[in-house]
Every structure is written in C-alpha cells, then in structure tokens.
Design a protein around this motif. Structure first.
Motif, mmCIF file in Angstrom:
data_model
loop_
_atom_site.group_PDB
_atom_site.id
_atom_site.type_symbol
_atom_site.label_atom_id
_atom_site.label_comp_id
_atom_site.label_asym_id
_atom_site.label_seq_id
_atom_site.Cartn_x
_atom_site.Cartn_y
_atom_site.Cartn_z
ATOM 1 N N SER A 59 0.801 -1.222 0.000
ATOM 2 C CA SER A 59 0.000 0.000 0.000
ATOM 3 C C SER A 59 0.837 1.277 0.000
ATOM 4 N N ARG A 60 2.153 1.149 0.186
ATOM 5 C CA ARG A 60 3.032 2.323 0.207
ATOM 6 C C ARG A 60 4.204 2.089 -0.753
ATOM 7 N N PRO A 61 3.947 2.152 -2.061
ATOM 8 C CA PRO A 61 5.011 1.866 -3.030
ATOM 9 C C PRO A 61 6.202 2.808 -2.857
ATOM 10 N N GLY A 62 7.400 2.230 -2.866
ATOM 11 C CA GLY A 62 8.626 3.013 -2.708
ATOM 12 C C GLY A 62 9.032 3.253 -1.268
ATOM 13 N N HIS A 63 8.132 2.961 -0.331
ATOM 14 C CA HIS A 63 8.429 3.237 1.073
ATOM 15 C C HIS A 63 9.676 2.501 1.540
ATOM 16 N N PHE A 64 9.743 1.204 1.254
ATOM 17 C CA PHE A 64 10.859 0.426 1.787
ATOM 18 C C PHE A 64 12.158 0.657 1.025
ATOM 19 N N ASP A 65 12.086 1.153 -0.207
ATOM 20 C CA ASP A 65 13.313 1.605 -0.863
ATOM 21 C C ASP A 65 13.906 2.778 -0.080
ATOM 22 N N GLY A 66 13.033 3.692 0.358
ATOM 23 C CA GLY A 66 13.503 4.823 1.161
ATOM 24 C C GLY A 66 14.070 4.381 2.486
ATOM 25 N N VAL A 67 13.399 3.419 3.128
ATOM 26 C CA VAL A 67 13.880 2.899 4.410
ATOM 27 C C VAL A 67 15.232 2.207 4.234
ATOM 28 N N ALA A 68 15.308 1.284 3.276
ATOM 29 C CA ALA A 68 16.533 0.513 3.082
ATOM 30 C C ALA A 68 17.705 1.416 2.715
ATOM 31 N N THR A 69 17.444 2.439 1.922
ATOM 32 C CA THR A 69 18.524 3.340 1.511
ATOM 33 C C THR A 69 19.031 4.176 2.671
ATOM 34 N N VAL A 70 18.112 4.770 3.458
ATOM 35 C CA VAL A 70 18.574 5.629 4.547
ATOM 36 C C VAL A 70 19.239 4.804 5.647
ATOM 37 N N ILE A 89 3.496 -14.550 11.839
ATOM 38 C CA ILE A 89 3.205 -13.222 12.344
ATOM 39 C C ILE A 89 1.791 -12.851 11.939
ATOM 40 N N VAL A 90 1.033 -12.337 12.872
ATOM 41 C CA VAL A 90 -0.256 -11.729 12.575
ATOM 42 C C VAL A 90 -0.008 -10.228 12.536
ATOM 43 N N ALA A 91 -0.253 -9.617 11.383
ATOM 44 C CA ALA A 91 0.075 -8.205 11.181
ATOM 45 C C ALA A 91 -1.169 -7.432 10.780
ATOM 46 N N LEU A 92 -1.323 -6.231 11.337
ATOM 47 C CA LEU A 92 -2.492 -5.395 11.111
ATOM 48 C C LEU A 92 -2.067 -3.993 10.698
ATOM 49 N N ALA A 93 -2.852 -3.378 9.829
ATOM 50 C CA ALA A 93 -2.774 -1.939 9.579
ATOM 51 C C ALA A 93 -4.206 -1.435 9.480
ATOM 52 N N VAL A 94 -4.546 -0.467 10.316
ATOM 53 C CA VAL A 94 -5.924 0.015 10.418
ATOM 54 C C VAL A 94 -5.884 1.530 10.585
ATOM 55 N N ARG A 95 -6.792 2.208 9.896
ATOM 56 C CA ARG A 95 -6.912 3.660 10.031
ATOM 57 C C ARG A 95 -8.007 4.009 11.033
ATOM 58 N N PHE A 96 -7.702 4.960 11.866
ATOM 59 C CA PHE A 96 -8.687 5.572 12.756
ATOM 60 C C PHE A 96 -8.681 7.058 12.414
ATOM 61 N N GLY A 97 -9.715 7.504 11.723
ATOM 62 C CA GLY A 97 -9.684 8.847 11.177
ATOM 63 C C GLY A 97 -8.594 8.934 10.127
ATOM 64 N N LYS A 98 -7.718 9.912 10.260
ATOM 65 C CA LYS A 98 -6.629 10.087 9.295
ATOM 66 C C LYS A 98 -5.353 9.356 9.710
ATOM 67 N N THR A 99 -5.406 8.674 10.844
ATOM 68 C CA THR A 99 -4.195 8.069 11.402
ATOM 69 C C THR A 99 -4.136 6.581 11.086
ATOM 70 N N ARG A 100 -3.050 6.174 10.463
ATOM 71 C CA ARG A 100 -2.844 4.767 10.111
ATOM 72 C C ARG A 100 -1.927 4.136 11.156
ATOM 73 N N LEU A 101 -2.439 3.120 11.851
ATOM 74 C CA LEU A 101 -1.674 2.431 12.889
ATOM 75 C C LEU A 101 -1.342 1.018 12.433
ATOM 76 N N ILE A 102 -0.165 0.548 12.800
ATOM 77 C CA ILE A 102 0.218 -0.841 12.543
ATOM 78 C C ILE A 102 0.478 -1.532 13.869
ATOM 79 N N ASP A 103 0.310 -2.845 13.871
ATOM 80 C CA ASP A 103 0.594 -3.647 15.062
ATOM 81 C C ASP A 103 0.789 -5.083 14.604
ATOM 82 N N ASN A 104 1.368 -5.902 15.454
ATOM 83 C CA ASN A 104 1.587 -7.294 15.083
ATOM 84 C C ASN A 104 1.856 -8.124 16.324
#
Length: 295
Positions: free
Chosen positions: A120-131, A262-277
């Motif tokens: 759902s976040r294309p390019g995100h992990f390229d940015g993470v891995a690079t930095v 791993i049980v992994a979740l991503a859920v939005r509450f309003g405009k805020t996207r939270l992850i947990d696992n």
C-alpha cells in the motif's frame, strides 16, 4: 551526551572510541521519542559502550499525500530524553546533510516488500533501506536496535544486511505498549479521544488471533475472526489483516504442525494509520508466543 548534526562531526567523534576498541550500537529513529524508542537505548547500552541515536525524518520513505510535513517533531524534548536515558552521541542531521545532491543510488529489497505496508506504500521500503544503509555506512555500528512494531521494516533490514554481507548485528526489540495494550507510536498523538479509545481493538484482535491459533487449521478463518472484531469499532478502516511466515512474509493458508508466523495489522482511525503485530510460534498441541511484547 554529544550532539552533532553533520556526518563529518559524527565520524570524528566516534574515531577515538573506535581506537580504544569500544563497541558502538546504533538506535535509528525519526524522533518524537517515546518509551518504545527509549527501550531500544536500554538494549543498546547492554551491548555496547557507545550508543549513537539518530533522529532524522527521512523524506524518501514518505509517499505523496503522506504525513512528512506534519510528522510530529520536538528535537529539544528528544535531546533531553536521550540524554536522560544514557545516549552517548545524538546525530540529528538535516535533509540536506543526508541528501546533499540528487541521489542516483537506491537500496531495494524484493519479495519481503511485496505485502503489508509495501503493497500500500510503493517506494516506502526503498527509502527505508537506503537511509538505513547510509546510517550504517556513516556510523559503522557493531549493533543496531530496531523495534518489532515495524516488523516488515525489520525483516527488510535483516534481509539486506544478510544479502550485502554487512557486519552489523541487527537486534530485534520487543513492542512496548500502553497499559491498555495500544502499541506506542509517534503517530498516536494524531488520535482524538474517541479514536484513541477504539484503537485498543488492535491489541484485542491480536490476542484473539493468538487464542484462535491454538486450535485453528485454516489461516483464512483466523483472519476473518480478526477482521470481524476490528470492524465492531465504527471508526476503524482496515488496510490489511495478514497471517504470514516470518521473516520471509509468505502467506499462510493451512496452519502446519510447527511453524513461526506473524499476525500483522494496519488500520486507520480517522486520518491516522496504525500498525501492530504479534509473532507466534505454533506447535500443534502447544503454543508459544515469542517475547515481542512488553505487557
């Protein structure tokens, strides 16, 4: 605590410690520190004489419409917390310091980035891995501590460290939670009172999954139970609910006699996207949950 904001200052500061044979641990963060970040410092201090914490909101891991500009920042407070917890060196570079010119080189990891936040976040992990690669090259740590809340990020980092034969040892650290079970996150500050009260369903859903996996044979059925519980909260908008192998992050349809998942979740509450696992080792007839939560 020594505070530096340039790469050259950091390298010069670290040099005498290296000559003395002292070990260096890195705690990479984007700041707005909470107890989860500070618990990483505790782990780093247990392993190394010198603890470097980086505070850098990395623009290359934010996509269009994401919260880079509004991402919470409070460097003065972060400095006080880092000093109190025992950080040796705080590295707080500017974006221009980290990216002085257009970068033509990117670190990209395939397969483990195909699902969860990577989908759902294309390019995100390229940015993470690079930095993170840049930080490893700058600091050259013996150890680097990362929280398990960003489990896919951890899997990505573990993979490129393995594939590129980096000498740093990656230390996974437990999720730290509020008393009611909500995983600590810098983004929790975005939640209003009602969103905050409903967000505790994430931990409740993971507990439900943990219990269901004791006897379940079908992974999709467990996922459906988790979705149904989350959907009882009217403000919750599910991005994903996944049951995967770890660290390869492959889908699980049939639960086997013995496996790590791993049980992994991503859920939005309003405009805020939270992850947990939650990471679980299943052994048919007995079930063990790995120690990735501090409760």
């Amino acid at each position: 605590m020594i505070i530096v904001d340039t790469i050259q200052q950091l390298r010069s500061t670290l040099e005498p410690y290296r000559k003395q044979g002292q070990r260096v641990a890195l705690v990479p963060t984007m700041g707005f520190l909470h107890e989860g970040h500070l618990s990483l410092v505790d782990e780093a201090k247990a392993r190394a004489e010198i603890v470097v914490m980086s505070i850098f909101v990395n623009p290359t891991q934010f996509g269009p419409g994401e919260d880079f500009e509004s991402y919470p920042r409070d460097l003065e407070k972060d400095q006080a917390q880092a000093m109190q917890r025992g950080v040796s060196i705080l590295f707080a570079p500017s974006a221009k310091e980290m990216y002085p010119a257009q970068s033509l080189t990117t670190v990209s990891v395939s397969e483990v980035t195909d699902r969860l936040c990577g989908a759902s976040r294309p390019g995100h992990f390229d940015g993470v891995a690079t930095v993170v690669t840049k930080l490893f090259n700058i600091v050259q740590p013996d150890f680097a501590c990362f929280g398990m809340k960003d489990a896919q990020q951890l899997a990505v980092i573990q993979r490129f460290v393995q594939d590129l034969n980096m000498s740093v040892e990656i230390i996974p650290c437990p999720i730290v939670r509020e008393a009611d079970g909500l995983a600590l996150s810098s983004r929790n500050v975005y939640l209003n009172m009602e969103e905050r009260s409903q967000a505790v369903v994430l931990n409740e859903a993971l507990t439900l999954a943990e219990q269901a996996l004791q006897t379940a044979t079908n992974g999709e059925a467990v996922k459906e139970q988790v979705r149904s519980l989350i959907e009882t909260k009217p403000l919750a908008k599910i991005d994903y609910v996944e049951l995967l192998t770890y660290p390869s992050l492959e889908p699980i349809e049939q639960l086997e006699t013995a496996m790590d998942c791993i049980v992994a979740l991503a859920v939005r509450f309003g405009k805020t996207r939270l992850i947990d696992n939650r990471m679980i080792t299943i052994k048919r007839g007995e079930r063990h949950v790995s120690d990735n939560d501090e409760r």
